[in-house]
Design an enzyme around this catalytic site. Structure first.
Site, PDB file in Angstrom:
ATOM      1  N   SER A 106      31.001   3.843  78.188  1.00  0.00           N
ATOM      2  CA  SER A 106      32.273   3.217  77.813  1.00  0.00           C
ATOM      3  C   SER A 106      32.758   2.383  78.995  1.00  0.00           C
ATOM      4  O   SER A 106      32.427   2.691  80.148  1.00  0.00           O
ATOM      5  CB  SER A 106      33.278   4.323  77.518  1.00  0.00           C
ATOM      6  OG  SER A 106      34.590   3.859  77.684  1.00  0.00           O
ATOM      7  N   SER A 107      33.584   1.366  78.707  1.00  0.00           N
ATOM      8  CA  SER A 107      34.086   0.542  79.819  1.00  0.00           C
ATOM      9  C   SER A 107      35.049   1.327  80.706  1.00  0.00           C
ATOM     10  O   SER A 107      35.346   0.903  81.825  1.00  0.00           O
ATOM     11  CB  SER A 107      34.769  -0.719  79.286  1.00  0.00           C
ATOM     12  OG  SER A 107      35.825  -0.379  78.414  1.00  0.00           O
ATOM     13  N   CYS A 108      35.533   2.497  80.239  1.00  0.00           N
ATOM     14  CA  CYS A 108      36.485   3.250  81.063  1.00  0.00           C
ATOM     15  C   CYS A 108      35.801   3.991  82.208  1.00  0.00           C
ATOM     16  O   CYS A 108      36.464   4.626  83.007  1.00  0.00           O
ATOM     17  CB  CYS A 108      37.323   4.210  80.219  1.00  0.00           C
ATOM     18  SG  CYS A 108      36.359   5.566  79.588  1.00  0.00           S
ATOM     19  N   TYR A 135      37.241  11.930  79.967  1.00  0.00           N
ATOM     20  CA  TYR A 135      36.217  11.275  79.146  1.00  0.00           C
ATOM     21  C   TYR A 135      35.279  10.450  80.029  1.00  0.00           C
ATOM     22  O   TYR A 135      34.054  10.510  79.903  1.00  0.00           O
ATOM     23  CB  TYR A 135      36.926  10.387  78.121  1.00  0.00           C
ATOM     24  CG  TYR A 135      36.024   9.596  77.228  1.00  0.00           C
ATOM     25  CD1 TYR A 135      35.331  10.213  76.193  1.00  0.00           C
ATOM     26  CD2 TYR A 135      35.857   8.223  77.402  1.00  0.00           C
ATOM     27  CE1 TYR A 135      34.502   9.480  75.352  1.00  0.00           C
ATOM     28  CE2 TYR A 135      35.037   7.484  76.572  1.00  0.00           C
ATOM     29  CZ  TYR A 135      34.357   8.120  75.546  1.00  0.00           C
ATOM     30  OH  TYR A 135      33.539   7.386  74.716  1.00  0.00           O
ATOM     31  N   LYS A 139      31.174  10.697  80.671  1.00  0.00           N
ATOM     32  CA  LYS A 139      30.289   9.561  80.389  1.00  0.00           C
ATOM     33  C   LYS A 139      29.504   9.157  81.645  1.00  0.00           C
ATOM     34  O   LYS A 139      28.339   8.765  81.563  1.00  0.00           O
ATOM     35  CB  LYS A 139      31.104   8.379  79.861  1.00  0.00           C
ATOM     36  CG  LYS A 139      31.591   8.606  78.439  1.00  0.00           C
ATOM     37  CD  LYS A 139      30.421   8.516  77.496  1.00  0.00           C
ATOM     38  CE  LYS A 139      30.698   8.933  76.091  1.00  0.00           C
ATOM     39  NZ  LYS A 139      29.495   9.011  75.262  1.00  0.00           N
ATOM     40  N   HIS A 178      42.421   4.617  68.351  1.00  0.00           N
ATOM     41  CA  HIS A 178      42.524   3.506  69.308  1.00  0.00           C
ATOM     42  C   HIS A 178      43.518   2.470  68.773  1.00  0.00           C
ATOM     43  O   HIS A 178      43.986   2.574  67.643  1.00  0.00           O
ATOM     44  CB  HIS A 178      41.151   2.871  69.522  1.00  0.00           C
ATOM     45  CG  HIS A 178      40.250   3.721  70.355  1.00  0.00           C
ATOM     46  ND1 HIS A 178      39.239   4.478  69.821  1.00  0.00           N
ATOM     47  CD2 HIS A 178      40.228   3.962  71.685  1.00  0.00           C
ATOM     48  CE1 HIS A 178      38.622   5.139  70.791  1.00  0.00           C
ATOM     49  NE2 HIS A 178      39.204   4.850  71.933  1.00  0.00           N
TER      50      HIS A 178
HETATM   51  P1  GDP Z   1      42.451   2.420  76.100  1.00  0.00           P
HETATM   52  O1  GDP Z   1      41.697   1.137  76.246  1.00  0.00           O
HETATM   53  O2  GDP Z   1      41.664   3.608  76.558  1.00  0.00           O
HETATM   54  O3  GDP Z   1      43.790   2.344  76.746  1.00  0.00           O
HETATM   55  O4  GDP Z   1      42.550   2.648  74.524  1.00  0.00           O
HETATM   56  P2  GDP Z   1      43.611   2.446  73.342  1.00  0.00           P
HETATM   57  O5  GDP Z   1      42.930   1.654  72.296  1.00  0.00           O
HETATM   58  O6  GDP Z   1      44.125   3.789  72.942  1.00  0.00           O
HETATM   59  O7  GDP Z   1      44.862   1.643  73.917  1.00  0.00           O
HETATM   60  C1  GDP Z   1      44.780   0.304  74.340  1.00  0.00           C
HETATM   61  C2  GDP Z   1      46.149  -0.231  74.702  1.00  0.00           C
HETATM   62  O8  GDP Z   1      46.914  -0.413  73.498  1.00  0.00           O
HETATM   63  C3  GDP Z   1      46.993   0.679  75.611  1.00  0.00           C
HETATM   64  O9  GDP Z   1      47.687  -0.139  76.540  1.00  0.00           O
HETATM   65  C4  GDP Z   1      47.974   1.316  74.625  1.00  0.00           C
HETATM   66  O10 GDP Z   1      49.185   1.714  75.248  1.00  0.00           O
HETATM   67  C5  GDP Z   1      48.212   0.144  73.667  1.00  0.00           C
HETATM   68  N1  GDP Z   1      48.740   0.527  72.338  1.00  0.00           N
HETATM   69  C6  GDP Z   1      49.820  -0.038  71.719  1.00  0.00           C
HETATM   70  N2  GDP Z   1      50.078   0.547  70.554  1.00  0.00           N
HETATM   71  C7  GDP Z   1      49.117   1.484  70.378  1.00  0.00           C
HETATM   72  C8  GDP Z   1      48.833   2.418  69.325  1.00  0.00           C
HETATM   73  O11 GDP Z   1      49.519   2.511  68.310  1.00  0.00           O
HETATM   74  N3  GDP Z   1      47.747   3.226  69.488  1.00  0.00           N
HETATM   75  C9  GDP Z   1      46.954   3.159  70.615  1.00  0.00           C
HETATM   76  N4  GDP Z   1      45.888   3.974  70.706  1.00  0.00           N
HETATM   77  N5  GDP Z   1      47.215   2.309  71.629  1.00  0.00           N
HETATM   78  C10 GDP Z   1      48.271   1.476  71.515  1.00  0.00           C
END
Ligand code: GDP
Length: 313
Positions: A106-108, A135, A139, A178
Site C-alpha cells: 500500500s502507498s501508506c 497496517y 505491509k 475509504h
Molecule cells: P487514507 O488515504 O488512509 O487517509 O484513506 P481514506 O480513504 O480513509 O481517507 C482519505 C482522506 O479523505 C482523508 O484525509 C480523510 O479524512 C478524507 N475523508 C473525507 N471524508 C471521508 C469519509 O467519509 N470517509 C473516509 N474514509 N475518508 C474521508
C-alpha cells in the site's frame, strides 16, 4: 505463468478484479478459497492447503483493509491479521515449491513526510503516518519477507504498492470505508433525504491519488509477466487532487446539489501520497480509467449493491 495460480483474497475488490483480468487473458481458472474454506490467519490450515495444492504462482491480495477511521479504531486487528496472513502465505508458498509470489502492499508504507512523488527508495527513510501505522507496519513486514526469501532462497517473491483504490465490490460502509465509497454513500443518502448540506471528514485539504481496481489488475499482470521484476513497484494513476475537489466530483456524479462542509474534528491523515509510477510505466503499463469515468462506474456499482441488499431483506 506456469502451473496453478492461487489468488488469495479473490472475493475482495482487488482479488476479484485480478481474477476477471486473468480469465480474460486465458490464464484462468484460478485456484481460490473463500474465507470459510481457508482462514489465512490459521497457520496449520494454510500449510495444509499449500501442501495439497502446491500452486506455482501466488498473488496475495487478501488483506484486512479499511479507511482512516477503521485503521485508527482497530489497530490491533489490522496489524495482527495482515501480519499473520503474510507470514502464513509467504512461508507455506515457499515450503511447497512456489516459484513466483506477488504480494500487495500500500502507498501508506512510505514515510509521512517523504518527498513527492513517492519513489520506491523512500521506504523506511522516516516515521510513518500514525493513523495507519499498524497496517503499514504489517505491509512493510510482508514486502520485506518477500525480499528476504527472494535473496536467500532464489524464488521470485516480489511486491506491488498500489495507491488508494476504488472500484466494483468496494466497501460502502458509512464509517469503515475509504473516502470514495464513503462519500458516494453519504451524498447518495443526502440527495434522497434532500439534506441542505453534507460534511466530509477533515479539512478537505489533503491530496490523494486514486486508481481503479481494473487498472491495478492490469498492472499486477504486467508485473507477473516481467522476467526479473524489482522487489517493489508502485502502481498509481500519477495524478492527485485535494479531498474537497474529490468530494465535489462525487457530489456531481451522484447529483447532489447541496453545500459541502468540512469537519476538522475528524483526522486528515497524511497530507499527500502521490506515487512515482516511472518503474511500472517502464514495464509497459499505463493507467486507463480517468477519475470521472471511474466515479460514474463506482456509483453504478453502489446502486447495484444497494439493490441487492434491499432485495435480500
Ligand atoms: P487514507 O488515504 O488512509 O487517509 O484513506 P481514506 O480513504 O480513509 O481517507 C482519505 C482522506 O479523505 C482523508 O484525509 C480523510 O479524512 C478524507 N475523508 C473525507 N471524508 C471521508 C469519509 O467519509 N470517509 C473516509 N474514509 N475518508 C474521508
Amino acid at each position: 505463468m506456469n502451473g496453478a495460480i492461487f489468488v488469495a483474497g479473490h472475493r475482495g475488490m482487488v482479488g476479484s478484479a485480478l481474477c476477471r483480468a486473468l480469465e480474460a487473458k486465458g490464464l484462468g481458472p484460478v485456484l481460490t478459497r473463500t474465507r470459510s474454506e481457508l482462514d489465512l490467519c490459521n497457520q496449520a490450515a494454510v500449510e495444509a492447503f499449500f501442501a495439497e495444492q502446491q500452486p506455482q504462482t501466488v498473488i496475495h491480495c487478501a488483506a484486512k483493509v479499511g479507511g482512516i477511521h477503521a485503521n485508527r479504531s482497530y489497530p490491533a486487528d489490522f496489524i495482527h491479521d495482515n501480519l499473520a496472513m503474510a507470514l502464513n502465505v509467504i512461508h507455506s508458498a515457499w515450503r511447497h515449491g512456489c516459484q513466483r509470489l506477488l504480494y500487495l502492499g500500500s502507498s501508506c508504507i512510505y514515510p509521512r513526510m517523504a518527498p513527492q512523488p513517492l519513489q520506491e527508495e523512500a521506504l523506511l527513510t522516516g516515521p510513518l503516518e500514525e493513523t495507519n501505522e499498524a497496517y503499514a507496519l504489517a505491509k512493510i513486514a510482508g514486502l520485506k519477507l518477500c525480499e528476504h526469501y527472494r535473496s536467500q532462497y532464489g524464488v521470485i517473491f516480489h511486491s506491488a504498492m498500489p495507491t488508494n483504490l476504488y472500484g466494483p465490490g468496494d466497501n460502502y460502509h458509512p464509517e469503515h470505508s475509504h473516502v470514495i465509497p464513503g462519500l458516494i454513500r453519504r451524498f447518495h443518502e443526502a440527495k434522497a433525504a434532500a439534506l441542505p448540506s453534507v460534511s466530509i471528514w477533515g479539512t478537505g485539504r489533503p491530496r490523494r491519488e486514486f486508481l481503479h481496481a481494473d487498472d491495478l489488475a492490469a498492472g499486477l499482470i504486467c508485473l507477473l509477466e516481467a522476467e526479473n521484476p524489482p522487489d517493489l513497484v508502485n502502481i498509481g494513476s500519477g495524478e492527485d487532487l485535494p479531498i474537497l475537489e474529490l468530494a465535489k466530483l462525487i457530489a456531481q456524479t451522484v447529483g447532489y446539489e447541496g453545500e459541502i462542509l468540512t469537519n476538522p474534528e475528524m483526522p486528515d491523515g497524511t497530507p499527500r501520497k502521490l506515487m512515482d509510477i516511472s518503474n511500472i510505466r517502464s514495464l509497459g503499463w499505463e493507467p486507463r480509467m480517468g477519475l470521472e469515468e471511474g466515479l460514474a462506474a463506482a456509483y453504478e456499482d453502489f446502486l447495484g449493491a444497494e439493490c441487492r441488499v434491499r432485495s435480500a431483506n
